[in-house]
Scaffold this active site. Structure first.
Site, mmCIF file in Angstrom:
data_model
loop_
_atom_site.group_PDB
_atom_site.id
_atom_site.type_symbol
_atom_site.label_atom_id
_atom_site.label_comp_id
_atom_site.label_asym_id
_atom_site.label_seq_id
_atom_site.Cartn_x
_atom_site.Cartn_y
_atom_site.Cartn_z
ATOM 1 N N HIS A 243 0.723 -0.904 -0.136
ATOM 2 C CA HIS A 243 0.112 0.283 -0.452
ATOM 3 C C HIS A 243 1.503 1.363 -0.218
ATOM 4 C CE1 HIS A 243 -3.991 -2.166 2.104
ATOM 5 N NE2 HIS A 243 -3.134 -2.100 -0.039
ATOM 6 N N GLU B 233 17.636 5.100 -14.840
ATOM 7 C CA GLU B 233 18.816 3.546 -14.295
ATOM 8 C C GLU B 233 18.666 2.744 -13.824
ATOM 9 O OE1 GLU B 233 22.019 3.307 -15.833
ATOM 10 O OE2 GLU B 233 22.771 1.861 -14.098
HETATM 11 C C1 MRU Z 1 -5.953 -2.051 5.942
HETATM 12 S S1 MRU Z 1 -6.950 -3.133 5.250
HETATM 13 C C2 MRU Z 1 -6.322 -3.590 3.486
HETATM 14 C C3 MRU Z 1 -6.938 -4.824 3.078
HETATM 15 O O1 MRU Z 1 -8.801 -4.576 2.488
HETATM 16 C C4 MRU Z 1 -6.568 -5.195 1.671
HETATM 17 O O2 MRU Z 1 -6.500 -4.523 0.775
HETATM 18 C C5 MRU Z 1 -4.589 -5.883 1.972
HETATM 19 O O3 MRU Z 1 -4.152 -5.434 1.414
HETATM 20 C C6 MRU Z 1 -4.660 -6.768 3.163
HETATM 21 O O4 MRU Z 1 -5.735 -7.537 2.988
HETATM 22 P P1 MRU Z 1 -5.524 -9.126 4.192
HETATM 23 O O5 MRU Z 1 -6.830 -9.925 3.939
HETATM 24 O O6 MRU Z 1 -5.558 -8.149 5.466
HETATM 25 O O7 MRU Z 1 -4.257 -10.036 4.357
HETATM 26 ZN ZN ZN Z 2 -4.537 -4.224 -0.106
#
Ligand code: MRU
Ligand code: ZN
Length: 232
Positions: A111, A138
């Protein structure tokens, strides 16, 4: 003999080898947390080793996971060989499987705010995936040429990363992720708008190196945009 997933099957995840996938997932996620890639339970990592897929639990703090928390799936039958009773497997599992179906040995979901910012800077292209494109950096040489191709992109090659639209539930991303993988057969990553990125590689080492290279490029691209410098 087929393992019974309702039994603990601890031997599948307990090993003194630091390179055992159950140990590696925990170690990688601890490091990814420090980079801001898997904070607040978001993001994750899955590894395929021979016919076993190692999957983290859903909704847990990814930097605090222990090897005993890992799920193990039998890849050919898609059945679980090990299911820790207190958890559900990551919601990203079908997306990780899409990468493993195409030969990946590891898939990382972050994320990262740099990845999210890139998805906000590239306009939506209705009817097909939008695509982030950049050239003449690069670090592009840190990305492989594509599945079945030997070596990495060169300095003069154009890096293309497709962008798919986010959905309310993670698993609902699977269809558009697979479409993007088919439309861009050489890509090792797919960005998800306002969400993050999936990056994979033939091995853990390659997936990690590509994820790091892409994050570096995304950060640079955001800064370039602020300075009005062109990506191409
Ligand atoms: C902050 S919750 C994020 C989730 O919805 C999802 O996007 C994620 O990346 C992780 O999912 P997870 O089921 O905990 O492995
Ligand atoms: Zn996610």
């Amino acid at each position: 003999m087929v393992a019974d997933a309702s039994k603990d099957n601890e031997a599948l995840v307990m090993s003194s080898d630091p390179d055992h996938p159950a140990n590696l997932i925990c170690e990688l996620c601890r490091n990814f947390y420090r980079l801001g890639w898997v904070t607040g339970t978001g993001g994750g990592t899955s590894i395929k080793h021979n016919d076993h897929i190692y999957i983290a639990p859903s909704g847990v703090q990814k930097e605090l996971m222990k090897p005993a928390d890992m799920f193990v799936m039998d890849f050919p039958t898609r059945s679980y060989l090990r299911k820790p009773p207190v958890h559900k497997p990551s919601q990203c599992t079908p997306l990780f499987l899409a990468a493993f179906d195409r030969g990946a040995g590891c898939c990382i979901h972050t994320h990262s705010q740099w990845a999210v910012l890139i998805t906000l800077l590239v306009e939506r292209d209705f009817g097909k995936e939008a695509c982030f494109e950049i050239q003449h950096l690069e670090q592009i040489k840190g990305i492989g040429k594509g599945r079945g191709k030997v070596g990495n992109l060169g300095y003069f090659d154009k890096l293309r990363i497709p962008i798919i639209e986010n959905t309310a539930q993670e698993e609902d991303l699977t269809e558009s992720l697979e479409k993007a993988m088919e439309r861009y057969p050489d890509t090792y990553a797919v960005l998800v708008r306002r969400h993050g990125i999936y990056v994979w590689g033939d091995s853990v080492h390659k997936a990690k190196a590509q994820c790091e290279s892409l994050d570096y490029i995304f950060q640079l691209a955001v800064e370039m945009k602020k300075l009005d410098l062109p990506w191409l």
